[in-house]
Design a protein around this motif. Structure first.
Motif, PDB file in Angstrom:
ATOM      1  N   HIS B  29       0.855  -1.177   0.000  1.00 54.69           N
ATOM      2  CA  HIS B  29       0.000   0.000   0.000  1.00 54.69           C
ATOM      3  C   HIS B  29       0.899   1.238   0.000  1.00 54.69           C
ATOM      4  O   HIS B  29       1.602   1.503   0.961  1.00 54.69           O
ATOM      5  CB  HIS B  29      -0.882  -0.039   1.249  1.00 54.69           C
ATOM      6  N   SER B  31       1.779   5.245  -0.006  1.00 58.18           N
ATOM      7  CA  SER B  31       1.203   6.500   0.459  1.00 58.18           C
ATOM      8  C   SER B  31       2.247   7.603   0.275  1.00 58.18           C
ATOM      9  O   SER B  31       3.325   7.565   0.861  1.00 58.18           O
ATOM     10  CB  SER B  31       0.815   6.326   1.929  1.00 58.18           C
ATOM     11  N   GLY B  33       3.498  11.145   0.945  1.00 56.16           N
ATOM     12  CA  GLY B  33       3.328  12.279   1.838  1.00 56.16           C
ATOM     13  C   GLY B  33       4.019  13.502   1.271  1.00 56.16           C
ATOM     14  O   GLY B  33       4.521  13.462   0.150  1.00 56.16           O
TER      15      GLY B  33
ATOM     16  N   ILE C  18      -7.881   9.924  15.392  1.00 57.75           N
ATOM     17  CA  ILE C  18      -8.051  10.576  14.090  1.00 57.75           C
ATOM     18  C   ILE C  18      -8.412  12.046  14.269  1.00 57.75           C
ATOM     19  O   ILE C  18      -7.848  12.932  13.624  1.00 57.75           O
ATOM     20  CB  ILE C  18      -9.148   9.851  13.275  1.00 57.75           C
ATOM     21  N   LYS C  22      -6.470  15.437  12.938  1.00 51.84           N
ATOM     22  CA  LYS C  22      -7.125  16.450  12.098  1.00 51.84           C
ATOM     23  C   LYS C  22      -7.171  17.806  12.786  1.00 51.84           C
ATOM     24  O   LYS C  22      -7.019  18.844  12.148  1.00 51.84           O
ATOM     25  CB  LYS C  22      -8.536  15.985  11.734  1.00 51.84           C
ATOM     26  N   GLN C  27      -3.798  15.298   7.750  1.00 51.59           N
ATOM     27  CA  GLN C  27      -4.762  14.306   7.311  1.00 51.59           C
ATOM     28  C   GLN C  27      -4.455  12.979   7.991  1.00 51.59           C
ATOM     29  O   GLN C  27      -3.295  12.661   8.261  1.00 51.59           O
ATOM     30  CB  GLN C  27      -4.630  14.077   5.812  1.00 51.59           C
ATOM     31  N   ALA C  28      -5.507  12.204   8.250  1.00 52.25           N
ATOM     32  CA  ALA C  28      -5.300  10.899   8.864  1.00 52.25           C
ATOM     33  C   ALA C  28      -5.693   9.827   7.864  1.00 52.25           C
ATOM     34  O   ALA C  28      -6.760   9.889   7.254  1.00 52.25           O
ATOM     35  CB  ALA C  28      -6.137  10.776  10.129  1.00 52.25           C
ATOM     36  N   HIS C  29      -4.798   8.867   7.705  1.00 55.52           N
ATOM     37  CA  HIS C  29      -5.056   7.796   6.751  1.00 55.52           C
ATOM     38  C   HIS C  29      -5.058   6.470   7.508  1.00 55.52           C
ATOM     39  O   HIS C  29      -4.045   6.051   8.043  1.00 55.52           O
ATOM     40  CB  HIS C  29      -3.956   7.819   5.695  1.00 55.52           C
ATOM     41  N   VAL C  30      -6.231   5.825   7.600  1.00 52.23           N
ATOM     42  CA  VAL C  30      -6.348   4.605   8.401  1.00 52.23           C
ATOM     43  C   VAL C  30      -6.149   3.365   7.524  1.00 52.23           C
ATOM     44  O   VAL C  30      -6.682   3.287   6.428  1.00 52.23           O
ATOM     45  CB  VAL C  30      -7.740   4.518   9.057  1.00 52.23           C
ATOM     46  N   SER C  31      -5.364   2.421   8.034  1.00 49.34           N
ATOM     47  CA  SER C  31      -5.132   1.194   7.274  1.00 49.34           C
ATOM     48  C   SER C  31      -5.284   0.003   8.217  1.00 49.34           C
ATOM     49  O   SER C  31      -4.545  -0.132   9.193  1.00 49.34           O
ATOM     50  CB  SER C  31      -3.719   1.265   6.681  1.00 49.34           C
ATOM     51  N   ILE C  39      -2.438   4.147  11.675  1.00 52.00           N
ATOM     52  CA  ILE C  39      -2.945   5.432  11.191  1.00 52.00           C
ATOM     53  C   ILE C  39      -1.760   6.261  10.730  1.00 52.00           C
ATOM     54  O   ILE C  39      -0.815   6.501  11.498  1.00 52.00           O
ATOM     55  CB  ILE C  39      -3.706   6.183  12.308  1.00 52.00           C
ATOM     56  N   ILE C  42      -0.629  12.543   7.656  1.00 56.50           N
ATOM     57  CA  ILE C  42       0.007  13.146   6.487  1.00 56.50           C
ATOM     58  C   ILE C  42      -0.042  14.670   6.598  1.00 56.50           C
ATOM     59  O   ILE C  42      -1.094  15.244   6.825  1.00 56.50           O
ATOM     60  CB  ILE C  42      -0.670  12.645   5.196  1.00 56.50           C
TER      61      ILE C  42
END
Lengths: 337, 337, 337, 337
Positions: B29, B31, B33, C18, C22, C27-31, C39, C42
């Motif tokens: 995955h 990402s 930044g 999260i 914010k 930005q928060a990117h959850v995986s 998390i 970014i």
């Protein structure tokens, strides 16, 4: 040995200390200073070193005068030990360079790497058949099959073989195939193993334990030597410190320190010390400049697929370049490569 | 696992990293930044942990997400492990106290000390028959004779016996006489020994290596457990630091840290940690207050004549007093002694 | 920044994490992986680095992606910094060699040593006027009088002067006389002092703290640079480890590590690292081979009468010999001396 | 002081060593053993401790007999020092508990936390107005404004105030508001600062440097005491080791070691040592059990928004519970809380 007496010790306690020294056949020499009384024990200090003198009431501290090792000391043997292995020397004018993969993975790869390191000027091939791994789930080595490949690599290159022994039960088997037996850092105080390689005829490459003092390391050499095997090669490979930028901290000052303490040859393993291939070359050069008698370096044709320690392995091309770059440094310190 | 890509990595390098992850059956995955691209590898992280990802061009660093041990983890087993040994427990409400001489020196002395520690409330007798000694010239233990005395001490006191094993070849012999087999600090990463005690039926007391991280220590427990022997007792015994006022530095915070990571019982050896008898009592008390499940303490009737570690041994009277003084502390943390 | 979520974290806790990300403008990117949810935050990571994310319920660990220093980083400035001081360079092709007594003791001695080191080829004179001493009862330096002698030594030799500053109140005074201001190892995290030398116009020689990581060291350089003074020279001088055979353990691998992290010049102080004069030469050579941009070496005409660090000082004759011996090593790594 | 002579030393060298000792007004006592000659220097050892005896040809090593500190030693003062601060004691029967936020962030928060810790039984309020931060970009403290809030918190709670001083220029200002001045770990060898707080009338809480030996720590106390201020409180706060599971490694054995060396009170800071709030309670209890005279603990009402060290701060409720749980432990070691 000097025994410093506590300021509040009684006359009776002092007499008891003196008696204890005399009971072991030494002389006691008492000296009363302005602030402390000290007692010198004159005679064979080794006898006292095994006694818990600090357990005696009235003793503040005990200061040993002599080093606890003998056979390994410069006092026992004044000339540098030079070890001859199948036409190669360790401790002589020429720097001994041992190179090869961390683990023997398969025949083809080993032969390829062995040829490459020979061409670049290495004088020993290294490779692990029995691997000490932190995880029980990781690749543990090809064992006897790996030893056979190593022996064949020797046939093909003419270079002697260095490989690790982890278990006293494997010594005979490994000694049948290999030319130099390596004791890894984790086994530096595996005293049973040390004793038994002391009975073996092959030279022993003794790596420094990850948190061993130089004295403890020499005591481990003493274990091997006291068994009759005086061909011990010391190998500095980095010690554990708080710094995490490198895998370990290479203690290069151990090289000149050892030269003042022992007649045994000292080599350096920059690969395990730094743990990253792009830091190996500067530290290999520094080791030569510091006076090391040799190097042991991990080389792999395809590090990103290596089953062990790929991140710290040089590709053959980088290894060759390093060998060239080390030549003038070796010359500058009166050696050759 | 998260792979951080170097800022100067090419598109081709990034694709190569992704391919490598997919080749091993995981998903990648990506990402991007503002300052770095990171690649998450989703799937069985254990596969990737054995790969030298840092050897791949374009990789800046690799951040593992999961712990490398499983069987030893709290996630594998949520309830605390309680080990039962001949009617005594380790890891239960009652603090396990193992006491006795560093080395078995002779029959009379061992029986005397065993009786004394029993009277004082200890629930195990400890004593070494095979001794790892820094010097090859020091007393190395009575070996099988010592084991016989230990077994006889068990007959006389009813207390189970703890003794050290140093060599895989001795496991069967020692397991015949002893109730708990100890792996000493110097052998914490003697992987062959770990594997073979993993096949043994007796509980294993695994001392922390002098410079082992808590993670490496748990990996060594994992070695034993992966062989089938889940009865592992962890023993904190001091780590090597720059401080020389004590023999080692007792890392008591390892106790609560381990309680958050593993279900295995954790005991503390204050004697080896401090190396001086008059520091043992405060550190034993502190260990209980920190939540330790037990203690292992050196006791000797005549420390100044002890063949091993006399300076850190308590006399039976001091040990008895300590046992009394620890009772209210144990009660304060919901335990008993 | 990557936040690893505990396996037992609730949905509510994850949402709270999260929200926190914010709220700070990222930005928060959850995986969600098979075993852990992670998390990614970014945006400007610096904002998050100052937050105690590990204090938030449900967070297992926080993995930073970026280094915490900027101005000192290779990403901020790609070319190596070369510092010019009165016609001498630090970081250029020629190795900068700073030599002189530990402390300025008197005029005659300083001038004599300064002449000797100049003749031997040194390009800076070092000497302490303000001395940090472990004991309040030891010689503390000649203070301004010492600075005056140093300035006069510069007149006589034409070589720039390096001397230590310990107190923000002395900066102006010292900057009046000296050409390079040294921050000693004990003051590497004296942040007030760092801030104020950051406002000063003279180059700063920043010694590594005795137990500082390379990252912390660069953060201290960042303190100085963030004040506007970008002329910082890093000096490795040995770190504290458990080994007592040397005063400290010289971490030479810091040299190539720093070359990968920063554009600032890196020099090495072998004298303080080893603490014994007869170990200085091999480590000075090793430093050059490892890629150091310079050396700082203690030289004294009469070490056994030195008021400070006599045991680690070279006599002028040994220093001269060392300078000669280093020439081919410098040449081998593309430098000159 | 004992001087061990090298086995190859000449008669002339030995005579030179003897002359050097006599020149400094001491007597020299020569003792020829079987393997080494040793020279005892009888008289004021302090004179010799400042000489570089190891720089003299023929000297193998130098063994000091006496400790280098005086005023801090148990020999100088046999009774324990008890420090009285506004009705509270440090070093007396009652455990001194200092609690509060890492940094003073604002008035409301400080007053709230101060009230909470008072209610829970703390007897001092701690909080930083001048903050030493690793990054120049992090919150650096409210400075004088923070001091004013602290003084007002004292008015409201009646508890004395502990706060850090980082710069000699701030001493007067801070002493105007605070009751105890703290020297942080990073400034333990900021000798200028030590000298000047030695002239101050307020008690000094001296934290142990992150890699300071116990001896060096006592030498820093000696610096303060030699200025006339004998009210020094030693604070163990964890040392730097290779272990990364905790922020530092709490060296609790320092507590009983110090009790054998000094009359000064010893307190423990579990918060900075472990760096994680959920490890603070067990280590606080262990500290009491080990004999500490007090604790300094970080407490914050909303750790996840703290500007400094939130991850290691207890919430007031956890702190209150800890205070309750420590009571029986304090009682078990003859103290109260």
């Amino acid at each position: 040995m000097i025994i410093v007496v506590r300021p509040d010790a009684t006359e009776e306690q002092i007499n008891h200390i003196i008696k204890k020294i005399k009971d072991h056949g030494l002389q006691a020499h008492v000296s009363k200073g302005t602030e402390r009384t000290i007692i010198g024990a004159i005679g064979d200090e080794a006898i006292l070193q095994s006694l818990p003198l600090e357990a005696i009431p009235g003793v503040e501290k005990v200061l040993p005068i002599l080093k606890p090792f003998k056979l390994a000391s410069l006092e026992f043997r004044k000339e540098k030990t030079i070890i001859n292995v199948c036409g190669q020397q360790i401790g002589g004018k020429r720097i001994a360079v041992m190179a090869g993969p961390c683990a023997v993975e398969n025949k083809t790869l080993l032969f390829e790497i062995a040829q490459e390191v020979k061409k670049a000027g290495a004088n020993f091939v290294r490779g692990g058949a029995f691997k000490p791994r932190t995880s029980p789930y990781a690749f543990q080595g090809l064992e006897e099959e790996g030893l056979k490949y190593l022996a064949e690599a020797r046939e093909r290159t003419g270079l002697p073989i260095v490989t690790e022994v982890m278990d006293p039960r494997d010594i005979d088997l490994i000694a049948k195939y290999a030319d130099v037996l390596q004791i890894g850092a984790r086994n530096m105080q595996n005293f049973r193993l040390l004793k038994e390689v002391g009975l073996c005829k092959k030279p022993i490459l003794l790596k420094r334990g990850i948190s061993a003092t130089i004295k403890e390391w020499l005591m481990s050499a003493e274990y091997i030597m006291s068994g009759g095997n005086h061909n011990v090669i010391l190998c500095e490979r980095g010690i554990r410190t708080y710094e995490t930028a490198t895998r370990n901290t290479l203690d290069l000052s151990a090289v000149p320190v050892l030269k003042q303490m022992t007649h045994l040859p000292v080599i350096v393993d920059p690969s395990h010390a730094v743990g990253k291939w792009d830091l190996v070359a500067p530290m290999a050069k520094a080791a030569i400049a510091a006076g090391a008698d040799g190097l042991i370096i991990e080389v792999h044709s395809n590090p990103e697929e290596a089953l062990c320690d790929g991140e710290q392995s040089l590709k053959p091309r980088s290894f060759k370049q390093l060998m060239e770059e080390m030549k003038p440094i070796a010359a500058a310190v009166g050696r050759e490569i």
